[in-house]
Design a protein around this motif. Structure first.
Motif, PDB file in Angstrom:
ATOM      1  N   MET A   1      39.213  28.764  36.862  1.00 37.11           N
ATOM      2  CA  MET A   1      38.973  30.140  37.334  1.00 37.11           C
ATOM      3  C   MET A   1      37.484  30.445  37.282  1.00 37.11           C
ATOM      4  N   SER A   2      36.953  30.812  38.412  1.00 38.96           N
ATOM      5  CA  SER A   2      35.527  31.136  38.445  1.00 38.96           C
ATOM      6  C   SER A   2      35.302  32.558  37.927  1.00 38.96           C
ATOM      7  N   VAL A   3      34.024  32.906  37.784  1.00 39.78           N
ATOM      8  CA  VAL A   3      33.688  34.237  37.256  1.00 39.78           C
ATOM      9  C   VAL A   3      34.130  35.323  38.232  1.00 39.78           C
ATOM     10  N   THR A   4      33.911  35.099  39.499  1.00 40.85           N
ATOM     11  CA  THR A   4      34.285  36.121  40.481  1.00 40.85           C
ATOM     12  C   THR A   4      35.797  36.327  40.517  1.00 40.85           C
ATOM     13  N   GLU A   5      36.542  35.240  40.378  1.00 41.64           N
ATOM     14  CA  GLU A   5      38.000  35.376  40.351  1.00 41.64           C
ATOM     15  C   GLU A   5      38.449  36.156  39.125  1.00 41.64           C
ATOM     16  N   THR A   6      37.837  35.876  37.986  1.00 36.04           N
ATOM     17  CA  THR A   6      38.187  36.584  36.748  1.00 36.04           C
ATOM     18  C   THR A   6      37.917  38.078  36.898  1.00 36.04           C
ATOM     19  N   VAL A   7      36.769  38.398  37.462  1.00 34.00           N
ATOM     20  CA  VAL A   7      36.425  39.819  37.647  1.00 34.00           C
ATOM     21  C   VAL A   7      37.417  40.482  38.603  1.00 34.00           C
ATOM     22  N   LEU A   8      37.750  39.780  39.669  1.00 37.00           N
ATOM     23  CA  LEU A   8      38.690  40.357  40.644  1.00 37.00           C
ATOM     24  C   LEU A   8      40.049  40.637  40.001  1.00 37.00           C
ATOM     25  N   VAL A   9      40.532  39.683  39.222  1.00 31.84           N
ATOM     26  CA  VAL A   9      41.876  39.830  38.658  1.00 31.84           C
ATOM     27  C   VAL A   9      41.897  40.848  37.538  1.00 31.84           C
ATOM     28  N   PHE A  10      40.904  40.773  36.627  1.00 27.49           N
ATOM     29  CA  PHE A  10      40.979  41.627  35.426  1.00 27.49           C
ATOM     30  C   PHE A  10      40.301  42.983  35.592  1.00 27.49           C
ATOM     31  N   ALA A  11      39.474  43.162  36.634  1.00 28.22           N
ATOM     32  CA  ALA A  11      38.842  44.472  36.884  1.00 28.22           C
ATOM     33  C   ALA A  11      39.295  45.046  38.223  1.00 28.22           C
ATOM     34  N   GLY A  12      39.373  44.179  39.250  1.00 26.08           N
ATOM     35  CA  GLY A  12      39.719  44.676  40.589  1.00 26.08           C
ATOM     36  C   GLY A  12      41.132  45.212  40.670  1.00 26.08           C
ATOM     37  N   ILE A  13      42.100  44.470  40.137  1.00 27.56           N
ATOM     38  CA  ILE A  13      43.500  44.892  40.239  1.00 27.56           C
ATOM     39  C   ILE A  13      43.760  46.171  39.432  1.00 27.56           C
ATOM     40  N   PRO A  14      43.322  46.268  38.163  1.00 27.21           N
ATOM     41  CA  PRO A  14      43.509  47.544  37.433  1.00 27.21           C
ATOM     42  C   PRO A  14      42.832  48.720  38.142  1.00 27.21           C
ATOM     43  N   LEU A  15      41.656  48.478  38.691  1.00 28.69           N
ATOM     44  CA  LEU A  15      40.943  49.547  39.397  1.00 28.69           C
ATOM     45  C   LEU A  15      41.746  50.014  40.608  1.00 28.69           C
ATOM     46  N   ALA A  16      42.314  49.052  41.332  1.00 24.95           N
ATOM     47  CA  ALA A  16      43.118  49.407  42.510  1.00 24.95           C
ATOM     48  C   ALA A  16      44.334  50.232  42.095  1.00 24.95           C
ATOM     49  N   ILE A  17      44.966  49.834  40.993  1.00 25.81           N
ATOM     50  CA  ILE A  17      46.150  50.573  40.524  1.00 25.81           C
ATOM     51  C   ILE A  17      45.768  51.992  40.123  1.00 25.81           C
TER      52      ILE A  17
END
Lengths: 110, 139
Positions: A1-17
């Motif tokens: 898992m790259s850094v951008t993927e980690t940020v997307l999953v752990f910050a992007g998804i909660p933010l979207a919710i």
């Protein structure tokens, strides 16, 4: 898992919710504001409820009829009075409208 | 489609005036039912006005009451939320069925509901009380 993927999953998804839920809450809040709250200004148009609304419309029509009809009747009887008795009849004429004040009921404040 | 739209639109225009008020559809239905039951069970005409009243409040409420078809047999409940004022006006005949004391009692319970922010509930229970008193005094 790259850094951008980690940020997307752990910050992007909660933010979207969070955005979706707050958006839904803002939409729902607009409807709930439509009620009276004591202390807040009441900005609704005046409403008058009747079981049979035609009673009010009929009242306005008959009311204007009555006021139009009363005046000529009053003047004609007034004109007829001097021919008969002089002042006693005048007193009776004045007595008729006092019936209007015979309303009762109650008042209160909150 | 347009033909079907026209009556719906005019219906919406009529209804939107009431729906813009402080009540939702369910409260409007309950209020309508309360008014009809009160009218039918007592033979009097009950009406509810909700909106601003000019000062003096009592005088304005009596003026509204006089606009009804048969003021003597009518009862007007006038509520002014901005002025926090409630007026119950009974006509000459209605006054003999609903004594001023009983009207005051209904006014007290309505005001208690209004103070809690429940306009519809207060009006409906007040109408019910007034109709009960009117029915009782007839026998």
């Amino acid at each position: 898992m790259s850094v951008t993927e980690t940020v997307l999953v752990f910050a992007g998804i909660p933010l979207a919710i969070v955005l979706v839920i707050s958006g839904l809450a803002a939409l729902g809040g607009g409807h709930a504001a439509k009620r009276y709250r004591p202390g807040r200004p009441f900005e609704f148009a005046p409403v008058w409820f009747l079981a049979a609304p035609e009673q009010l419309a009929g009242a306005e029509a008959s009311g204007s009829h009555a006021s139009h009809g009363e005046l000529p009747a009053g003047t004609s009887s007034h004109a007829a009075l001097p021919a008969g008795s002089s002042t006693e009849g005048g007193g009776e004429l004045v007595a008729a409208p006092t019936r209007i004040g015979a309303t009762g009921g109650a008042s209160d404040r909150w | 489609m347009t033909g079907g739209d026209k009556p719906a639109e005019s219906g919406m225009a009529v209804r939107s005036g009431v729906l813009d008020g402080p009540f939702n559809t369910r409260q409007l239905l309950r209020l309508d039912e309360a008014l009809r039951v009160a009218d039918r069970s007592t033979g009097l005409t009950f009406s509810v006005y909700i909106g601003d009243l000019d000062e003096p409040v009592r005088g304005h409420a009596e003026k509204l009451h006089a606009q009804l078809a048969d003021p003597d047999r009518s009862v007007l409940v006038a509520v002014s939320p901005n002025q926090r004022a409630l007026e119950i006006v009974t006509g000459a005949v209605a006054r003999k069925r609903i004594l001023d004391r009983e009207a005051k009692l209904a006014a007290l319970s309505m005001v208690a509901a209004f103070g809690g922010g429940d306009l519809a509930g207060g009006v409906i229970s007040g109408l019910d009380q007034l109709a009960t008193h009117a029915g009782r005094s007839r026998r």
